[in-house]
Design a protein around this motif. Structure first.
Motif, PDB file in Angstrom:
ATOM      1  N   GLU A 103       0.844  -1.190   0.000  1.00 51.83           N
ATOM      2  CA  GLU A 103       0.000   0.000   0.000  1.00 51.83           C
ATOM      3  C   GLU A 103       0.882   1.243   0.000  1.00 51.83           C
ATOM      4  O   GLU A 103       1.868   1.328   0.737  1.00 51.83           O
ATOM      5  CB  GLU A 103      -0.904   0.010   1.236  1.00 51.83           C
ATOM      6  N   LEU A 104       0.518   2.210  -0.833  1.00 55.18           N
ATOM      7  CA  LEU A 104       1.194   3.503  -0.857  1.00 55.18           C
ATOM      8  C   LEU A 104       0.285   4.529  -0.196  1.00 55.18           C
ATOM      9  O   LEU A 104      -0.873   4.699  -0.599  1.00 55.18           O
ATOM     10  CB  LEU A 104       1.500   3.922  -2.295  1.00 55.18           C
ATOM     11  N   VAL A 105       0.832   5.221   0.804  1.00 56.50           N
ATOM     12  CA  VAL A 105       0.083   6.252   1.513  1.00 56.50           C
ATOM     13  C   VAL A 105       0.701   7.601   1.175  1.00 56.50           C
ATOM     14  O   VAL A 105       1.889   7.841   1.446  1.00 56.50           O
ATOM     15  CB  VAL A 105       0.125   6.018   3.032  1.00 56.50           C
ATOM     16  N   VAL A 106      -0.095   8.489   0.547  1.00 59.22           N
ATOM     17  CA  VAL A 106       0.413   9.790   0.097  1.00 59.22           C
ATOM     18  C   VAL A 106      -0.641  10.867   0.351  1.00 59.22           C
ATOM     19  O   VAL A 106      -1.826  10.562   0.500  1.00 59.22           O
ATOM     20  CB  VAL A 106       0.778   9.781  -1.412  1.00 59.22           C
ATOM     21  N   PRO A 107      -0.223  12.136   0.363  1.00 59.20           N
ATOM     22  CA  PRO A 107      -1.203  13.224   0.467  1.00 59.20           C
ATOM     23  C   PRO A 107      -2.097  13.255  -0.775  1.00 59.20           C
ATOM     24  O   PRO A 107      -1.714  12.776  -1.850  1.00 59.20           O
ATOM     25  CB  PRO A 107      -0.319  14.480   0.539  1.00 59.20           C
ATOM     26  N   PRO A 108      -3.277  13.836  -0.675  1.00 59.27           N
ATOM     27  CA  PRO A 108      -4.215  13.886  -1.810  1.00 59.27           C
ATOM     28  C   PRO A 108      -3.822  14.968  -2.819  1.00 59.27           C
ATOM     29  O   PRO A 108      -4.534  15.957  -3.005  1.00 59.27           O
ATOM     30  CB  PRO A 108      -5.556  14.192  -1.130  1.00 59.27           C
ATOM     31  N   GLU A 109      -2.693  14.762  -3.467  1.00 58.65           N
ATOM     32  CA  GLU A 109      -2.176  15.704  -4.460  1.00 58.65           C
ATOM     33  C   GLU A 109      -1.775  14.923  -5.708  1.00 58.65           C
ATOM     34  O   GLU A 109      -1.115  13.878  -5.620  1.00 58.65           O
ATOM     35  CB  GLU A 109      -0.969  16.466  -3.914  1.00 58.65           C
ATOM     36  N   LEU A 110      -2.161  15.450  -6.856  1.00 63.54           N
ATOM     37  CA  LEU A 110      -1.912  14.763  -8.121  1.00 63.54           C
ATOM     38  C   LEU A 110      -0.425  14.538  -8.364  1.00 63.54           C
ATOM     39  O   LEU A 110      -0.027  13.532  -8.953  1.00 63.54           O
ATOM     40  CB  LEU A 110      -2.527  15.565  -9.265  1.00 63.54           C
TER      41      LEU A 110
ATOM     42  N   LEU B  46      -5.072   7.841   0.212  1.00 64.99           N
ATOM     43  CA  LEU B  46      -4.820   9.271   0.350  1.00 64.99           C
ATOM     44  C   LEU B  46      -5.075   9.687   1.792  1.00 64.99           C
ATOM     45  O   LEU B  46      -6.105   9.337   2.382  1.00 64.99           O
ATOM     46  CB  LEU B  46      -5.721  10.062  -0.590  1.00 64.99           C
ATOM     47  N   GLU B  47      -4.126  10.438   2.336  1.00 61.96           N
ATOM     48  CA  GLU B  47      -4.225  10.851   3.737  1.00 61.96           C
ATOM     49  C   GLU B  47      -3.662  12.254   3.874  1.00 61.96           C
ATOM     50  O   GLU B  47      -2.485  12.491   3.567  1.00 61.96           O
ATOM     51  CB  GLU B  47      -3.472   9.863   4.629  1.00 61.96           C
ATOM     52  N   GLN B  48      -4.486  13.171   4.331  1.00 60.61           N
ATOM     53  CA  GLN B  48      -4.072  14.567   4.460  1.00 60.61           C
ATOM     54  C   GLN B  48      -2.935  14.703   5.469  1.00 60.61           C
ATOM     55  O   GLN B  48      -2.942  14.068   6.534  1.00 60.61           O
ATOM     56  CB  GLN B  48      -5.267  15.416   4.899  1.00 60.61           C
ATOM     57  N   ASP B  49      -1.921  15.505   5.107  1.00 56.83           N
ATOM     58  CA  ASP B  49      -0.813  15.845   6.005  1.00 56.83           C
ATOM     59  C   ASP B  49      -0.008  14.628   6.462  1.00 56.83           C
ATOM     60  O   ASP B  49       0.592  14.638   7.542  1.00 56.83           O
ATOM     61  CB  ASP B  49      -1.331  16.598   7.244  1.00 56.83           C
ATOM     62  N   CYS B  50       0.013  13.572   5.639  1.00 56.43           N
ATOM     63  CA  CYS B  50       0.773  12.382   6.027  1.00 56.43           C
ATOM     64  C   CYS B  50       2.214  12.478   5.544  1.00 56.43           C
ATOM     65  O   CYS B  50       2.557  13.286   4.685  1.00 56.43           O
ATOM     66  CB  CYS B  50       0.128  11.122   5.452  1.00 56.43           C
ATOM     67  N   THR B  51       3.067  11.638   6.115  1.00 52.25           N
ATOM     68  CA  THR B  51       4.399  11.427   5.571  1.00 52.25           C
ATOM     69  C   THR B  51       4.290  10.313   4.535  1.00 52.25           C
ATOM     70  O   THR B  51       3.875   9.188   4.880  1.00 52.25           O
ATOM     71  CB  THR B  51       5.391  11.001   6.670  1.00 52.25           C
ATOM     72  N   PRO B  52       4.590  10.569   3.262  1.00 53.66           N
ATOM     73  CA  PRO B  52       4.451   9.514   2.242  1.00 53.66           C
ATOM     74  C   PRO B  52       5.201   8.246   2.642  1.00 53.66           C
ATOM     75  O   PRO B  52       6.380   8.301   3.016  1.00 53.66           O
ATOM     76  CB  PRO B  52       5.051  10.163   0.997  1.00 53.66           C
ATOM     77  N   THR B  53       4.494   7.134   2.563  1.00 53.54           N
ATOM     78  CA  THR B  53       5.018   5.874   3.088  1.00 53.54           C
ATOM     79  C   THR B  53       4.593   4.728   2.186  1.00 53.54           C
ATOM     80  O   THR B  53       3.474   4.707   1.668  1.00 53.54           O
ATOM     81  CB  THR B  53       4.471   5.619   4.515  1.00 53.54           C
ATOM     82  N   LEU B  54       5.500   3.755   1.999  1.00 55.71           N
ATOM     83  CA  LEU B  54       5.162   2.492   1.344  1.00 55.71           C
ATOM     84  C   LEU B  54       5.002   1.453   2.441  1.00 55.71           C
ATOM     85  O   LEU B  54       5.951   1.146   3.176  1.00 55.71           O
ATOM     86  CB  LEU B  54       6.263   2.076   0.370  1.00 55.71           C
ATOM     87  N   ARG B  55       3.794   0.909   2.556  1.00 55.91           N
ATOM     88  CA  ARG B  55       3.530  -0.121   3.571  1.00 55.91           C
ATOM     89  C   ARG B  55       3.554  -1.483   2.883  1.00 55.91           C
ATOM     90  O   ARG B  55       2.785  -1.749   1.962  1.00 55.91           O
ATOM     91  CB  ARG B  55       2.181   0.116   4.250  1.00 55.91           C
ATOM     92  N   VAL B  56       4.464  -2.332   3.355  1.00 55.53           N
ATOM     93  CA  VAL B  56       4.675  -3.653   2.749  1.00 55.53           C
ATOM     94  C   VAL B  56       4.378  -4.707   3.807  1.00 55.53           C
ATOM     95  O   VAL B  56       5.120  -4.818   4.802  1.00 55.53           O
ATOM     96  CB  VAL B  56       6.118  -3.805   2.231  1.00 55.53           C
ATOM     97  N   GLY B  57       3.283  -5.457   3.597  1.00 58.09           N
ATOM     98  CA  GLY B  57       2.897  -6.434   4.608  1.00 58.09           C
ATOM     99  C   GLY B  57       2.675  -5.793   5.962  1.00 58.09           C
ATOM    100  O   GLY B  57       2.938  -6.405   7.001  1.00 58.09           O
ATOM    101  N   GLY B  58       2.222  -4.544   5.972  1.00 62.87           N
ATOM    102  CA  GLY B  58       1.982  -3.828   7.217  1.00 62.87           C
ATOM    103  C   GLY B  58       3.171  -3.075   7.751  1.00 62.87           C
ATOM    104  O   GLY B  58       3.027  -2.236   8.648  1.00 62.87           O
ATOM    105  N   GLU B  59       4.366  -3.315   7.233  1.00 59.27           N
ATOM    106  CA  GLU B  59       5.572  -2.631   7.693  1.00 59.27           C
ATOM    107  C   GLU B  59       5.759  -1.331   6.920  1.00 59.27           C
ATOM    108  O   GLU B  59       5.740  -1.329   5.679  1.00 59.27           O
ATOM    109  CB  GLU B  59       6.796  -3.524   7.506  1.00 59.27           C
TER     110      GLU B  59
END
Length: 701
Positions: free
Chosen positions: A208-215, A234-247
């Motif tokens: 899963e890729l977690v990023v701010p809601p910006e194109l 998409l998550e407001q004000d988050c630190t962009p993160t790649l979650r791999v198997g929950g890590e």
């Protein structure tokens, strides 16, 4: 597709003008031969074999182009790949299906026995023990309409669409690295609201890729999301993160984000390329020994889910060996707009890095210096490149007037494409229309080339270019037309007519391309039906852009005035490379570096576009240098479009190792042995600042 019968072969041409020739050792048509069943997965690609064109007959053998051959023995379900380490492979009596990974693909079905032999120049022959009934089936996916995802104007719609682009293949093993796994991806189009075809579901990969809601974050991560089959949250004000198997694995905010994404993609993709050797479709490559050195096991990796593999790769000390792995082939610099999102699926076939466009001002002195640094001949120059003294280079004293050029901030790759504002050097400048236009040139007609000479002083280039096209006319089904001193109306009709390549040789200025009765501005052309072009005329950039905007796919242009001798050298080399299977950007890049100011030339439109196909799929590049009593030959197979293939040289006296295509490999020859080595080279060799074809090089040496 079109099937042509020759005296000793079948030739098939698909809608993208890819050509494959299958030689026959005698042929008696109409035999009662076994058929290729409609659901055989010979290469493990899980695709049905579509009966585009089939022929049946009795023959003593077949000859194939230089490529991979995958085999299924139907009566035992044995599957194997004919290795190019093997010069001879015997077939015991049985029932077989062969898949030849050419373009178009070729399937051969027969019952019997025989052997496959691989010859010094790479061609492959199937010799049957007795004349045997068999069926040959030719299969091409080119031109088939794919699924389309509709997105509205929201970032959320784009985030939902990106994971679906990976659904073009359901393969989740390291075989995802093969170029065929990214053919004909799912498309994106703008509409009122999000919609997807029935049955199109994202892969469940545990990434899963977690990023701010910006194109801009979604554009920069498109290749990584597609390759990993990642979900996007998409998550407001988050630190962009790649979650791999929950890590979680932190990627950081922009601009750091785009470089971390590129690094993660490169690590994951190349280690998957090594892990795939544990499967049935790949060879052990020269970098394979790095897997155990990194504490990784190919057998485990091949069977592991994507999330487990990625976690293992991210935990491995890849930075300690990263310099041993090839340079990435392509970076795309894409302005984050909804219109440009429609282009992403076209780019993903080549799996490029994505960066946001950024550029700096470029003054005259720096432009001249950078241009001369890029020339093959630069190493032989002793004069200060900012202060040319030889009269040959006095033209460099002029201002940059035709186009306002900028210096791009480039990422880590060999080739670069720019889909955004400004006109940068060192990139192909592309437009959404270039990708929309590709579909209209998919047909079975011969390749049509028109050479236009509108300046008698440049006849040398014209005659040499025509000769190059004619040399490949029979092999590639090329129709050539020569036009001289034509009017503006006649030139307009050339561009408006259905052609695959127009090579214009002449002059141009701010009014357009020079003709017998004045000038032709492309703004007066109703539409372009010319697939590709080369406007080898002074300052032709704006006319080239006009052709792409009006219907072309790609073309070569100039930014400034070029000398006739420089134009002739670039033009004749470009002609030969284009009909030898080089992409537009790669052909012009090699051709222009022979002259002192190569940055005068550029590609507009899709620089990855290939007009004709080489038997080697990706023509190798060669660089030769002399050192005392030996010669050193460097070889690479890098193209902007294909990513993930394997290559091999067959020089006598050397191990027949496989290499990742983009990997640079080096061979050392005694000078007296070099001539024999060039016998197996079919593409140009860079030597002493110039490109030579093998016959020319043998004469020179």
């Amino acid at each position: 597709m079109e099937l042509q019968r020759e005296s000793d072969a079948f030739r098939v041409i698909d809608a993208a003008k890819n050509t494959v020739r299958i030689g026959t050792d005698g042929w008696d048509g109409g035999a009662d031969a076994p058929t290729v069943t409609d659901a055989i997965s010979v290469g493990g690609d899980n695709s049905e074999v579509d009966p585009d064109i089939s022929v049946s007959g009795t023959t003593g053998g077949l000859e194939f182009p230089q490529t991979a051959v995958n085999v299924v023995r139907l009566d035992t379900d044995e599957r194997f790949r004919v290795s190019t380490h093997q010069d001879r492979v015997l077939f015991e009596p049985g029932s077989y299906v062969l898949r030849i990974d050419s373009e178009p693909r070729v399937y051969v079905r027969f019952d019997g026995s025989g052997e496959i032999n691989r010859h010094a120049r790479g061609q492959i022959t199937l010799s049957l023990s007795d004349p045997t009934p068999l069926t040959i089936r030719f299969n091409s996916d080119t031109g088939r309409p794919g699924d389309q995802i509709t997105v509205g104007s929201s970032v959320e719609d784009v985030a939902r669409a990106l994971p679906l682009l990976a659904a073009a293949t359901d393969c989740t093993t390291p075989d995802r690295t093969w170029p065929a796994a990214r053919k004909d991806p799912v498309g994106i189009r703008l509409g009122e609201a999000f919609d997807r075809p029935d049955g199109l579901e994202p892969l469940d990969t545990g990434v899963e890729l977690v990023v701010p809601p910006e194109l801009r974050y979604l554009v920069a991560s498109a290749s990584l999301v597609s390759y990993l089959g990642a979900d996007v949250r998409l998550e407001q004000d988050c630190t962009p993160t790649l979650r791999v198997g929950g890590e979680p694995h932190r990627l950081g905010p922009l601009p750091e984000f785009q470089y971390e994404v590129a690094s993660t993609l490169r690590r994951t993709f190349y280690l998957d390329c090594l892990a795939r050797e544990a499967g049935p479709h790949a060879e052990r490559v020269s970098l394979s020994h790095y897997l155990p050195e990194l504490g990784l096991d190919a057998d485990w990796l091949y069977e592991a889910p994507i999330a487990d593999r990625v976690q293992a790769y991210l935990n491995a000390p890849f930075d300690s060996v990263t310099e041993e792995f090839p340079e990435w082939n392509l970076s795309m610099y894409v302005e984050p707009s909804l219109e440009n999102v429609e282009c992403l699926p076209y780019f993903l076939e080549g799996l490029p890095f994505f960066f946001l466009p950024e550029s700096e001002e470029l003054d005259k002195a720096e432009w001249i210096s950078l241009s001369m640094d890029d020339s093959y001949q630069h190493g032989d120059q002793t004069a200060d490149p900012r202060e040319p003294t030889d009269e040959t280079f006095t033209r460099l004293q002029r201002e940059i007037s035709n186009v306002d050029l900028v210096k791009p901030v480039l990422g880590p790759s060999r080739y670069h494409g720019w889909l955004g504002d400004d006109v940068p050097i060192d990139v192909f400048k592309t437009f959404p229309e270039a990708y929309e236009n590709r579909q209209k040139y998919l047909d079975d007609s011969p390749i049509s080339v028109v050479a236009v000479l509108n300046n008698a002083d440049m006849r040398e280039e014209h005659d040499a270019a025509v000769e190059r096209y004619e040399q490949q006319a029979d092999a590639l089904n090329i129709d050539i037309e020569v036009r001289e001193n034509i009017t503006s109306a006649e030139l307009a009709r050339v561009f408006e007519s259905r052609n695959d390549l127009v090579h214009f040789i002449g002059h141009s200025d701010e009014d357009g391309l020079e003709c017998a009765d004045g000038f032709l501005s492309i703004s007066s052309v109703s539409e372009s039906n010319t697939q590709t072009f080369f406007l080898n005329a002074c300052g032709s950039y704006h006319e080239g852009v006009g052709l792409v905007r009006k219907g072309s796919v790609a073309g070569g242009v100039t930014f400034e005035a070029v000398t006739d001798s420089q134009a002739a050298k670039v033009g004749t080399t470009f002609a030969r490379l284009m009909v030898s299977g080089y992409s537009m950007e790669r052909a012009l890049d090699k051709a222009r570096q022979q002259v002192m100011t190569p940055k005068d030339y550029a590609v507009v439109g899709d620089g990855t576009h290939v007009l004709t196909q080489s038997d080697a799929i990706i023509p190798p590049g060669h660089r030769l240098s002399e050192h005392d009593d030996e010669c050193v030959l460097e070889v690479t197979q890098m193209t902007p479009r294909e990513k993930g293939g394997e290559g091999q040289e067959r020089f006598e006296g050397f191990d027949l190792d496989f290499h990742l295509n983009a990997q640079r490999r080096t061979y050392r020859f005694a000078k007296e042995d070099l001539s024999a080595a060039t016998e197996v080279i079919e593409n140009p060799v860079l030597f002493d600042g110039q490109l030579y074809w093998s016959d020319e090089l043998r004469e020179l040496l």
